[in-house]
Design a protein around this motif. Structure first.
Motif, PDB file in Angstrom:
ATOM      1  N   ASN A 169      -3.898   5.574   2.506  1.00 40.99           N
ATOM      2  CA  ASN A 169      -3.772   6.086   2.276  1.00 40.99           C
ATOM      3  C   ASN A 169      -1.879   6.116   1.441  1.00 40.99           C
ATOM      4  OD1 ASN A 169      -4.597   8.059   0.244  1.00 40.99           O
ATOM      5  ND2 ASN A 169      -3.607   9.588   0.869  1.00 40.99           N
TER       6      ASN A 169
ATOM      7  N   ARG B  94      -4.843  -0.673  -2.781  1.00 39.84           N
ATOM      8  CA  ARG B  94      -5.593  -0.471  -1.654  1.00 39.84           C
ATOM      9  C   ARG B  94      -5.854  -0.768  -0.518  1.00 39.84           C
ATOM     10  NH1 ARG B  94      -7.646   5.151  -4.377  1.00 39.84           N
ATOM     11  NH2 ARG B  94      -6.916   5.353  -6.859  1.00 39.84           N
TER      12      ARG B  94
ATOM     13  N   TYR C 115      -2.304   3.397 -10.635  1.00 35.26           N
ATOM     14  CA  TYR C 115      -0.924   3.269  -9.711  1.00 35.26           C
ATOM     15  C   TYR C 115      -0.107   3.830 -11.330  1.00 35.26           C
ATOM     16  CZ  TYR C 115       3.141   0.400  -8.116  1.00 35.26           C
ATOM     17  OH  TYR C 115       4.431   0.277  -7.357  1.00 35.26           O
TER      18      TYR C 115
ATOM     19  N   ARG D  78      -9.158  -1.375   0.752  1.00 37.37           N
ATOM     20  CA  ARG D  78     -10.511  -1.354   1.518  1.00 37.37           C
ATOM     21  C   ARG D  78     -11.320  -1.689   2.336  1.00 37.37           C
ATOM     22  NH1 ARG D  78     -13.201  -4.756  -3.706  1.00 37.37           N
ATOM     23  NH2 ARG D  78     -13.067  -6.465  -2.153  1.00 37.37           N
TER      24      ARG D  78
ATOM     25  N   TYR E 262      -8.135  -5.567  -0.030  1.00 34.23           N
ATOM     26  CA  TYR E 262      -7.415  -4.915  -0.726  1.00 34.23           C
ATOM     27  C   TYR E 262      -7.225  -5.286  -2.115  1.00 34.23           C
ATOM     28  CZ  TYR E 262      -4.380  -4.881   3.977  1.00 34.23           C
ATOM     29  OH  TYR E 262      -3.360  -4.676   4.681  1.00 34.23           O
TER      30      TYR E 262
ATOM     31  N   ASN F  59      -4.805  -0.579  -7.311  1.00 36.14           N
ATOM     32  CA  ASN F  59      -4.788   0.364  -7.547  1.00 36.14           C
ATOM     33  C   ASN F  59      -4.660   1.475  -9.236  1.00 36.14           C
ATOM     34  OD1 ASN F  59      -4.354   2.927  -7.550  1.00 36.14           O
ATOM     35  ND2 ASN F  59      -2.656   3.152  -6.548  1.00 36.14           N
TER      36      ASN F  59
ATOM     37  N   HIS G 199      -3.556   7.322  -3.118  1.00 36.35           N
ATOM     38  CA  HIS G 199      -5.241   6.908  -3.000  1.00 36.35           C
ATOM     39  C   HIS G 199      -6.179   7.894  -3.583  1.00 36.35           C
ATOM     40  CE1 HIS G 199      -3.485   2.474  -1.643  1.00 36.35           C
ATOM     41  NE2 HIS G 199      -2.519   2.608  -2.875  1.00 36.35           N
ATOM     42  N   ASP G 200      -5.611   8.767  -2.494  1.00 38.74           N
ATOM     43  CA  ASP G 200      -6.461   9.960  -2.816  1.00 38.74           C
ATOM     44  C   ASP G 200      -6.423  10.729  -3.735  1.00 38.74           C
ATOM     45  OD1 ASP G 200      -5.294  11.383  -1.272  1.00 38.74           O
ATOM     46  OD2 ASP G 200      -5.353  11.947  -0.154  1.00 38.74           O
TER      47      ASP G 200
ATOM     48  N   VAL H  53       0.737  -1.287  -0.099  1.00 39.32           N
ATOM     49  CA  VAL H  53      -0.276   0.043   0.362  1.00 39.32           C
ATOM     50  C   VAL H  53       0.694   1.129   0.434  1.00 39.32           C
ATOM     51  CG1 VAL H  53      -1.707   1.137   1.717  1.00 39.32           C
ATOM     52  CG2 VAL H  53      -1.724  -1.683   1.138  1.00 39.32           C
TER      53      VAL H  53
END
Length: 526
Positions: free
Chosen positions: A188, A194, A212, A196, A206, A209, A96-97, A56
């Protein structure tokens, strides 16, 4: 065709596409004896947590399939002077955000990783400061020349400054105090997967992404990480097909899984050494019947414990051959290992009794031994064997075995007199072990995991010199001297290097790193 019909057909097509996508999604179901105790990458320097979280979060420098150094959030690095390293950061990376990754996140993560409560101080302890040149260039200034800095960075993971500030997670989760924050349960990062859904000590899910920055070599879209503490249940889950991969395989079940037509075993040497530590600092042990003094301050007592342990018996009966008894605190794969010092003190209960008597304990004494039961291979059983060995020389061990969720906070607070620990050199270099495990506890992560506070001034002096020495022969000579000092002092009781045993279905291709890391980006389910 009217608009309504076109819209209906479009919606139907979208639904079919979504159904097809779900149907073709590849799920990897992993079983493990324990859980990652936090989603915070700076909270606990424990291999399983690092392995899970590094799917992550990402460091500046990572390792590739072959375990060699490879670029991650940094694209290149070079020394511009003996104490300055210039790192060029990867452009176009998003957390990720959706927040862009910049130099500010590296500097923030450095300050966070060295702050109180962080378990990752040893990875940044050589740094004096980080200077931002621009959004994607930084200069890292070290306290003294440190030629292996890139190797040290492979577990220094980068967090989003903005996300941490927004979610009141600017400080790491302190496992010693039981303090938690948003980073305990949420994540994050910039990595290929990511978070979940998080169900601590049950399962964590997970997903891949989609944004990525790099290539995901495997085909896994979803990972379900299951905690299955019971060995027999975990093995049964693999055999029945409920999970696709597991680690560790209980040593007694390796043959059974090898014999299954649809399963396979992945084996290899691990960088980890399992050892025992003793409180050598307090004037009186916390957990012993001896009052007014500390038996472990006497080398004769430490040596008596060493020679009371039947390590070959443990290898034969407890580990079923899946261990390599060792005399040093790191294995042969680690740079600086000294073959000529690989000779354990002999197992000799009579010599042990004599040493105890000379030290003033002819009838032995009582002491509590702290051990985990879900962290290392057969950890609880090893401690039971050690306790039985000690009983033969008159030492009564009060054994406290517990899950790592409560074990690690306790021993990291140093609320222990006698304990088990395992350590992997993340740099594959001796300095990592000398500095974190064997040096006198001090600033910058020095001796952060030297939980019994073994201390030798010459050893500390050598560790500092080793950090800066670039001449390989001089460096190895100093490492050799440091190892010999620690052995002569009986600073810790090394037991063995573990052997890696993973199980998987035959249609699952995995890359097994020697630090026991399982990177899902390399996994292919056929």
């Amino acid at each position: 065709m009217n608009f309504k019909k076109k819209a209906a057909l479009a919606m139907a097509g979208t639904a079919l596409a979504a159904t097809s996508l779900v149907a073709s999604a590849v799920t990897l179901r992993v079983g493990n004896q324990g859980d990652a105790l936090s989603m915070d990458p700076h909270s606990l320097n424990e291999s399983l947590q690092i392995s899970v979280n590094e799917n992550v979060y990402e460091p500046l420098v990572t390792r590739g399939r072959d375990y060699k150094l490879a670029p991650a959030l940094a694209t290149s690095w070079k020394q511009t002077s003996p104490t300055v390293w210039r790192f060029e950061l990867r452009k176009g990376v998003q957390f990720h955000d959706g927040t862009p990754f910049t130099a500010d996140d590296v500097i923030f993560s450095y300050e966070r990783a060295k702050s109180d409560g962080s378990d990752m101080k040893t990875y940044v302890g050589q740094i004096k400061e980080i200077k931002k040149l621009n959004d994607h260039s930084i200069d890292i200034i070290t306290i003294a020349p440190f030629p292996i800095l890139p190797e040290l960075f492979t577990h220094f993971n980068i967090m989003s400054k903005k996300w941490c500030e927004t979610n009141q997670a600017t400080k790491p989760v302190d496992r010693r105090k039981g303090i938690e924050n948003a980073a305990s349960f949420r994540a994050n990062g910039t990595g290929p997967y990511r978070l979940r859904e998080r169900q601590p000590n049950v399962r964590t899910t997970y997903v891949r992404n989609g944004n990525y920055w790099g290539k995901i070599e495997g085909n896994v879209d979803e990972v379900i990480f299951n905690v299955i503490g019971n060995d027999a249940t975990r093995v049964a889950a693999l055999i029945s097909g409920e999970i696709d991969a597991m680690e560790p395989i209980p040593v007694q079940d390796v043959g059974r899984i090898k014999a299954a037509s649809n399963l396979k075993v992945l084996q290899g040497p691990e960088l980890r050494v399992i050892f025992l530590g003793m409180d050598q600092k307090r004037d009186e042990l916390q957990f012993s019947n001896i009052k007014g003094k500390n038996p472990f301050k006497d080398k004769r007592v430490r040596q008596a414990f060493y020679q009371a342990i039947d390590i070959e018996g443990i290898k034969r009966t407890v580990m079923r051959g899946a261990s390599v008894p060792i005399a040093q605190m790191f294995p042969a794969q680690v740079s600086g290992y000294a073959p000529d010092l690989e000779k354990r003190l002999p197992y000799d209960p009579e010599a042990s009794k004599k040493l105890l008597a000379e030290a003033g304990y002819p009838n032995g004494f009582e002491v509590t031994m702290n051990c985990p039961n879900d962290r290392y291979v057969n950890d609880g059983a090893i401690c039971q064997a050690v306790a039985a060995n000690m009983a033969r020389v008159g030492v009564k061990i009060k054994l406290e075995v517990e899950t790592k969720g409560t074990y690690f906070p306790k021993i990291l607070r140093r609320d222990t007199s006698f304990y088990m620990l395992g350590w992997t050199s993340s740099t594959v270099d001796a300095h990592n072990v000398l500095y974190a495990i064997m040096s006198t506890p001090g600033d910058g992560g020095r001796g952060q995991f030297n939980l019994g506070a073994y201390s030798n001034a010459r050893f500390d002096e050598l560790t500092d010199k080793i950090a800066s020495e670039t001449d390989i022969k001089k460096r190895n000579d100093m490492i050799h001297e440091a190892i010999k000092i620690h052995q002569d002092d009986i600073g810790h009781l090394p037991l063995h290097a573990q052997t890696l045993n993973w199980g998987a279905k035959k249609n699952v291709d995995l890359v097994q790193w020697p630090d026991n890391g399982m990177m899902w980006r390399y996994v292919t389910v056929k």
